[in-house]
Design a protein around this motif. Structure first.
Motif, short mmCIF file in Angstrom:
data_model
loop_
_atom_site.label_atom_id
_atom_site.label_comp_id
_atom_site.label_asym_id
_atom_site.label_seq_id
_atom_site.Cartn_x
_atom_site.Cartn_y
_atom_site.Cartn_z
N SER A 40 -34.58 -13.34 20.39
CA SER A 40 -34.08 -13.18 19.02
C SER A 40 -35.19 -12.64 18.11
N LEU A 41 -36.44 -12.96 18.41
CA LEU A 41 -37.53 -12.36 17.60
C LEU A 41 -37.59 -10.85 17.85
N ALA A 42 -37.41 -10.47 19.13
CA ALA A 42 -37.45 -9.05 19.47
C ALA A 42 -36.31 -8.31 18.76
N LEU A 87 -30.52 1.01 17.88
CA LEU A 87 -30.36 1.06 19.34
C LEU A 87 -31.65 1.54 20.01
N LYS A 88 -32.31 2.49 19.37
CA LYS A 88 -33.59 2.98 19.92
C LYS A 88 -34.65 1.89 19.88
N ARG A 89 -34.79 1.26 18.72
CA ARG A 89 -35.84 0.24 18.59
C ARG A 89 -35.54 -0.95 19.49
N PHE A 90 -34.27 -1.29 19.56
CA PHE A 90 -33.94 -2.45 20.38
C PHE A 90 -34.26 -2.16 21.86
N ALA A 91 -33.97 -0.94 22.30
CA ALA A 91 -34.26 -0.61 23.71
C ALA A 91 -35.73 -0.86 24.03
N GLY A 92 -36.60 -0.48 23.11
CA GLY A 92 -38.04 -0.67 23.33
C GLY A 92 -38.42 -2.14 23.36
N TRP A 93 -37.94 -2.90 22.38
CA TRP A 93 -38.31 -4.32 22.32
C TRP A 93 -37.67 -5.12 23.43
N TYR A 94 -36.50 -4.69 23.86
CA TYR A 94 -35.82 -5.38 24.96
C TYR A 94 -36.63 -5.21 26.25
N ASP A 95 -37.12 -3.99 26.47
CA ASP A 95 -37.98 -3.76 27.64
C ASP A 95 -39.23 -4.63 27.57
N ARG A 122 -29.60 4.27 26.47
CA ARG A 122 -29.46 3.03 27.22
C ARG A 122 -28.55 2.04 26.49
N PHE A 123 -28.55 2.08 25.20
CA PHE A 123 -27.66 1.23 24.41
C PHE A 123 -26.75 2.12 23.59
#
Ligand code: BTN
Length: 253
Positions: A82-84, A172-180, A9-10
């Motif tokens: 920004s915390l995410a 990119l993986k971690r951000f995808a999760g926290w962004y969701d 996704r990212f």
């Protein structure tokens, strides 16, 4: 980079540049040309990298300097994005090394007591740009003394050689999760962030538009604001500001 599950996704497309002035600016241009959410710009080095509050962000070879194009449908709680992002960076570092990554409000990523990374979130015309800077293996000699005193690199803190590309993939993986999670309302972001909070209970000086406030961190509000307790016990919400001294890899312009 071979994207793992969850990363797709990212990082599609992933624009790699040997040199950029600032990946946030390149991402902004791509967004204005219609780049989809998930586009990522990665630079080997930046010649005009910038940090929060208009500071210079020194970005020689050996760091992870990247920016993500976001096009949030609806909005998560503004103060929690920004915390995410900070959580994603801290988790990415831990996924590729054996260090513990802490966080300092609003989103400094810290190893031991020194800053290893930071995040710059900026609005673009109809997109949001999330820029991440992580000092993976930049020798501190590349930084001027005032910055070198407060910064570190992942390379210095771990015995494992770490490749910036591996950090990118994890990020990119971690951000995808926290962004969701953020898009879904942000439940759990403040709680999870608070477990990494290195400033809670500690005396702080905060610069807010030139005014210096003194107090003790009393943690984070549900909307992401910092709770600063003064000597009389009164708590003030701080929505935007900068901890002093600049525990970071930035310098005033
Ligand atoms: C801070 O802690 O002040 C935020 C630093 C953010 C730096 C990154 S590096 C990639 C992206 N491009 C920039 O010019 N800045 C961000």
């Amino acid at each position: 980079m071979t994207p793992g599950p969850g990363a797709a996704r990212f990082g599609v497309p992933l624009v790699r540049l040997a040199v950029a002035e600032s990946t946030n600016d390149v991402a902004r241009l791509l967004a204005s040309a219609g780049a989809r959410e998930g586009a990522v710009v990665l630079a080997g080095r930046q010649t005009r990298g910038r940090g929060r509050l208009g500071r210079v962000w020194l970005s020689p070879e050996g760091g992870l300097w990247c920016s993500l194009v976001l096009r949030p449908v609806g909005q998560g709680p503004p103060g929690l994005l920004s915390l995410a992002a900070g959580l994603a960076a801290a988790e990415a570092i831990e996924a590729v090394s054996d260090v513990h990554a802490g966080l300092k409000w609003p989103n400094d990523v810290v190893l031991g007591e020194r800053k290893v990374g930071g995040i710059l979130i900026e609005g673009a015309a109809d997109a949001t740009i999330a820029g991440f800077g992580i000092n993976v293996r930049v020798p501190l000699e590349h930084f001027p003394p005032d910055v070198a005193e407060t910064a570190t690199s992942l390379h210095l803190m771990t015995d494992r050689p770490v490749d910036p590309e591996a950090v990118l993939e994890a990020l990119l993986k971690r951000f995808a999760g926290w962004y969701d999670t953020w898009l879904a309302g942000g439940a759990g972001i403040v709680e999870t962030w608070s477990r990494r909070d290195l400033t809670r209970g500690r005396p702080l000086l905060i610069n807010i538009s030139g005014e210096t406030l003194e107090g003790t961190s009393d943690g984070i509000e549900p909307d992401g604001a910092l709770r600063l307790k003064d000597a009389s016990g009164q708590v003030r919400r701080v929505v935007s500001g900068d901890l002093i001294p600049g525990q970071d890899m930035t310098r005033a312009r």
